[in-house]
Write an enzyme that holds these catalytic residues in place. Structure first.
Site, PDB file in Angstrom:
ATOM      1  N   GLY A 139       0.844  -1.184   0.000  1.00  0.00           N
ATOM      2  CA  GLY A 139       0.000   0.000   0.000  1.00  0.00           C
ATOM      3  C   GLY A 139       0.877   1.230   0.000  1.00  0.00           C
ATOM      4  N   ILE A 165      -9.186  -0.862  -5.087  1.00  0.00           N
ATOM      5  CA  ILE A 165      -9.382  -0.154  -6.340  1.00  0.00           C
ATOM      6  C   ILE A 165     -10.791   0.439  -6.402  1.00  0.00           C
ATOM      7  CG2 ILE A 165      -9.322  -0.331  -8.841  1.00  0.00           C
ATOM      8  CD1 ILE A 165      -6.614  -0.763  -7.345  1.00  0.00           C
ATOM      9  N   GLN A 343     -21.229  16.133  17.110  1.00  0.00           N
ATOM     10  CA  GLN A 343     -21.358  16.595  18.498  1.00  0.00           C
ATOM     11  C   GLN A 343     -22.408  17.691  18.622  1.00  0.00           C
ATOM     12  OE1 GLN A 343     -19.740  15.106  20.902  1.00  0.00           O
ATOM     13  NE2 GLN A 343     -20.438  16.380  22.603  1.00  0.00           N
ATOM     14  N   GLY A 346     -25.772  16.375  18.686  1.00  0.00           N
ATOM     15  CA  GLY A 346     -26.056  15.567  19.859  1.00  0.00           C
ATOM     16  C   GLY A 346     -26.520  14.170  19.486  1.00  0.00           C
ATOM     17  N   GLY A 347     -27.552  13.689  20.156  1.00  0.00           N
ATOM     18  CA  GLY A 347     -28.058  12.349  19.882  1.00  0.00           C
ATOM     19  C   GLY A 347     -28.495  12.181  18.444  1.00  0.00           C
ATOM     20  N   GLU A 370      -4.888   7.471  -1.448  1.00  0.00           N
ATOM     21  CA  GLU A 370      -3.878   8.201  -2.231  1.00  0.00           C
ATOM     22  C   GLU A 370      -2.737   8.715  -1.367  1.00  0.00           C
ATOM     23  OE1 GLU A 370      -5.237  10.676  -5.433  1.00  0.00           O
ATOM     24  OE2 GLU A 370      -7.071   9.491  -5.632  1.00  0.00           O
TER      25      GLU A 370
END
Length: 390
Positions: A139, A165, A343, A346-347, A370
């Site tokens: 890689g 790929i 964040q 929130g939920g 890349e």
């Protein structure tokens, strides 16, 4: 919940033609891409018909010569098109970037005869490309690739497996780096291989945490025979071609990352304006306002960085260091901004009812593809202080 249409970014474009181009891309993004992005990503559907529309609209060959079906656009403009597409759906923006990367070797290093024969179909004929460099064991250490091409008369016979790929299994053509000589970078040669050539096959697509609509797969080459007139550049020049392509490709990834980050910021801003707690919109709380300010500042800095690198490229000046910096900064920014967007929601940010969690999952891969961001730091350091001691 369907994705909201990307909010217009105030762009500094060099020509009226570029402004018209961005307007066209925004129309396509708002009408054809964003409304279906969440559903299609959830279902893992690749929008091949949409890439046909992009090809007919002249958007798959923007930075290449119009003599061969390209758009004659500078990278400064092309990258802003990528950002707009990625903000609507990363599968599309990254797909265009990878196709452009796959076309680079022939456009930059091919003979006139090769370019006349192949580029018009690649750039404007509805074809889709894949870039085949990485392998299961190589890689970051791409020069250690093992795929081999052996000369037999006027043909080459290619055997090996490529990994990770994008468009694996659906690409119409592949730019393939294969070993034709000694170990190391000097023994690698580039080839243009038809996607339907006998012996080309693909494994099942990888099951990924994000970008589920974009197929990523191993591609196998089993006694694939191609004529010598599909060799790109000189024998042994393939690794240099690959690195040159990646310098430009990293700018594409940077632009896509800023597109994803901008989409996440837009989502966070809209939510913060309408969500009320303690009797007022949460956008009125200083702690959250500071988060939004930091997100916007990081995005603007990343956009400026990738555009500065693009202008160097357009001027014919060295830009490899700045491309690595742009890829590093922009993809790290996308990760931070999308995490903060989750964040802020929130939920709700943790649910698939809103796209913030998808942006966060998609941003992660941009720090990897890349050239990982650790590799980018190595590239930057080499430009600053020279190669590492062995």
């Amino acid at each position: 919940m369907p994705d909201r249409a990307p909010q217009p970014v105030d762009r500094q474009l060099p020509t009226d033609e570029a402004r018209d181009l961005i307007s066209l891309v925004r129309d396509i993004a708002q009408q054809e891409i964003a409304p279906h992005a969440a559903e299609e990503e959830d279902a893992g559907r690749f929008p091949r018909e949409l890439f046909g529309l992009l090809s007919r609209s002249g958007l798959l060959g923007l930075p290449y010569d119009s003599e061969y079906g390209g758009g004659d656009q500078p990278y400064e403009v092309y990258l802003q098109v990528l950002e707009e597409l990625a903000a609507a759906r990363l599968t599309v923006g990254l797909g265009v970037s990878v196709h452009t990367l796959a076309s680079y070797a022939l456009a930059a290093y091919g003979t006139k005869e090769q370019q006349v024969e192949h580029l018009p179909a690649m750039l404007g004929g509805g074809l889709l490309g894949a870039y085949c460099l990485s392998e299961p064991h190589s890689g970051s250490d791409a020069a250690a690739l093992r795929t081999k091409a052996v000369r037999e008369g006027d043909d080459w016979v290619i055997n090996g497996t490529k990994a990770w790929i994008t468009h694996g299994g659906i690409a119409d053509f592949c730019t393939v780096m294969a070993r034709t000589g000694e170990e190391g970078p000097r023994g690698i040669t580039a080839f243009l291989v038809p996607g339907d050539a006998p012996g080309v096959s693909a494994a099942a697509p990888e099951k990924k945490m994000g970008m589920k609509g974009s197929p990523t797969a191993q591609v196998h080459f089993d006694d694939v025979r191609v004529s010598d007139d599909r060799r790109i550049g000189e024998e042994g020049q393939g690794f240099a071609i690959a690195l040159s392509a990646l310098d430009s490709g990293r700018l594409g990834i940077a632009a896509c990352a800023i597109g994803v980050a901008q989409a996440a910021l837009d989502e966070a801003l809209a939510y913060a304006a309408q969500r009320r707690q303690f009797g007022k919109p949460i956008a009125d709380f200083q702690g959250l306002r500071f988060m939004l300010a930091d997100m916007a500042t990081q995005i603007e800095a990343g956009r400026a960085l990738y555009l500065a690198a693009a202008r160097l490229r357009d001027a014919g000046r060295p830009f490899a260091r700045q491309a690595a910096m742009a890829k590093l900064h922009c993809t790290d920014t996308a990760m931070r901004v999308t995490t903060d967007a989750v964040q802020i929601l929130g939920g709700y940010g943790y649910t698939a009812d809103f796209p913030a969690e998808r942006y966060m999952r998609e941003a992660k891969v941009l720090q990897i593809v890349e050239g990982t961001n650790q590799i980018q730091r190595m590239v930057i350091a080499r430009h600053l202080v020279g190669p590492e001691e062995r």
